[in-house]
Design a protein around this motif. Structure first.
Motif, PDB file in Angstrom:
ATOM      1  N   MET A 136       8.123  31.486  22.610  1.00  0.00           N
ATOM      2  CA  MET A 136       9.433  31.281  23.230  1.00  0.00           C
ATOM      3  C   MET A 136       9.331  31.297  24.748  1.00  0.00           C
ATOM      4  O   MET A 136      10.069  30.600  25.445  1.00  0.00           O
ATOM      5  N   ALA A 137       8.438  32.125  25.264  1.00  0.00           N
ATOM      6  CA  ALA A 137       8.209  32.198  26.704  1.00  0.00           C
ATOM      7  C   ALA A 137       6.825  32.779  26.926  1.00  0.00           C
ATOM      8  O   ALA A 137       6.300  33.515  26.085  1.00  0.00           O
ATOM      9  N   ILE A 138       6.247  32.431  28.068  1.00  0.00           N
ATOM     10  CA  ILE A 138       4.904  32.914  28.375  1.00  0.00           C
ATOM     11  C   ILE A 138       4.815  33.148  29.881  1.00  0.00           C
ATOM     12  O   ILE A 138       5.396  32.388  30.665  1.00  0.00           O
ATOM     13  N   MET A 139       4.170  34.222  30.282  1.00  0.00           N
ATOM     14  CA  MET A 139       4.097  34.552  31.705  1.00  0.00           C
ATOM     15  C   MET A 139       2.719  35.113  32.027  1.00  0.00           C
ATOM     16  O   MET A 139       2.218  36.001  31.329  1.00  0.00           O
ATOM     17  N   SER A 140       2.133  34.567  33.083  1.00  0.00           N
ATOM     18  CA  SER A 140       0.815  35.014  33.525  1.00  0.00           C
ATOM     19  C   SER A 140       0.868  35.364  35.006  1.00  0.00           C
ATOM     20  O   SER A 140       0.557  34.535  35.865  1.00  0.00           O
ATOM     21  N   PRO A 141       1.290  36.591  35.357  1.00  0.00           N
ATOM     22  CA  PRO A 141       1.362  36.990  36.768  1.00  0.00           C
ATOM     23  C   PRO A 141      -0.020  37.016  37.404  1.00  0.00           C
ATOM     24  O   PRO A 141      -0.981  37.494  36.783  1.00  0.00           O
TER      25      PRO A 141
END
Length: 297
Positions: free
Chosen positions: A183-188
């Motif tokens: 649904m969502a993906i985040m790679s800080p």
């Protein structure tokens, strides 16, 4: 928590929970990762034996009516979109207590927003004590921490996103309700060796990731959005820049030129630089995102 002299109830009006979880009284031996605490305890406050009647009525609002929830009281019951009524009676000796033993299992393959409505009624047969509670169980996504090869976080996250979209297209041929498992993906950029995934079905995402080189599975447990909120707000582009810092311009007509910072305008997120190889020291103003800090490269 609601407490009476004859009953203790710890049930929220709305229980937001992920798929494949169990809502029940929490015991020491339980796998706490999969248990959502809920407790209803009844006490016979009279010295003689008394009978109590329990009635539970459920109804459901589901995107896919074939998805099965389960409820356990004395026996195990399968729930569907149709209203279901369960009645149960038991006796308690004088001044004795017991947990109601109500359990609800959320489905493995549910959809976001799927809802189970529950009305619970408990009455003593002599009419002295009575209790009613309506609550709902709503399915929500989870946020998982994915482990991966250090330095390849963004590449692996993009690969997983592409895999998930192809998988959705394939499943949509069989099921028009098919949704992307990611649904969502985040790679800080601050975090090395990990990235975050929001999903309804973590088990399916693990299957999708098996062919992705560098993906190393999930960290045990779910995390709350509050734990990663600091990564959702982008830092100002001038963060980390200092007067006199050596930079490289990466965009615009001076792309590839090296320079030193002579002024910083935090409000406009701009910097003024002096080109190192220029014969004449002409100041150039550029956006902060158009430079790369060589002092910290």
């Amino acid at each position: 928590m609601m407490e009476y002299d004859w009953l203790t109830s710890d049930i929220s009006d709305v229980i937001k929970v992920a798929c494949d979880k169990r809502i029940k009284k929490l015991d020491e031996k339980d796998d706490r990762e999969k248990i959502i605490p809920m407790n209803v305890a009844i006490k016979n406050i009279q010295p003689s034996k008394r009978k109590f009647d329990v009635k539970i009525v459920t109804s459901m609002h589901l995107k896919d009516s074939s998805i099965e929830w389960k409820m356990k009281l004395k026996d195990e019951y399968s729930l569907s979109e149709e209203k279901k009524e369960v009645n149960y009676e038991f006796e308690l000796d004088g001044n004795k207590s017991r947990d109601l033993g109500l359990e609800i299992d959320t489905p493995i393959g549910g959809y976001e927003g799927d809802e189970l409505d529950v009305h619970l009624s408990i009455k003593s047969e002599d009419g002295i004590n009575s209790y009613e509670k309506s609550f709902k169980v709503v399915l929500v996504p989870v946020i998982k921490i994915a482990k991966c090869t250090i330095g390849k976080e963004l590449d692996i996250a993009i690969d997983l996103s592409n895999h998930a979209e192809r998988d959705r297209e394939e499943r949509k041929a069989r099921n028009q309700n098919a949704e992307n498992e990611v649904m969502a993906i985040m790679s800080p950029y601050e975090i090395k060796g990990y990235f975050f995934i929001e999903t309804m079905h973590a088990d399916r995402v693990e299957v999708l990731s098996k062919t992705i080189r560098g993906f190393k599975g999930f960290v045990t447990g779910d995390i709350d959005i509050s734990e990663i909120e600091k990564y959702l707000t982008p830092k100002p582009a001038v963060t980390g820049l200092e007067m006199g810092s050596l930079i490289e311009i990466v965009e615009g007509p001076f792309k590839g030129e090296r320079a030193k910072i002579t002024a910083i305008d935090a409000a406009k997120e701009e910097v003024t630089v002096q080109l190192i190889e220029s014969m004449v020291p002409i100041p150039v103003t550029v956006k902060a995102e158009a430079i790369r800090n060589l002092d910290k490269a």
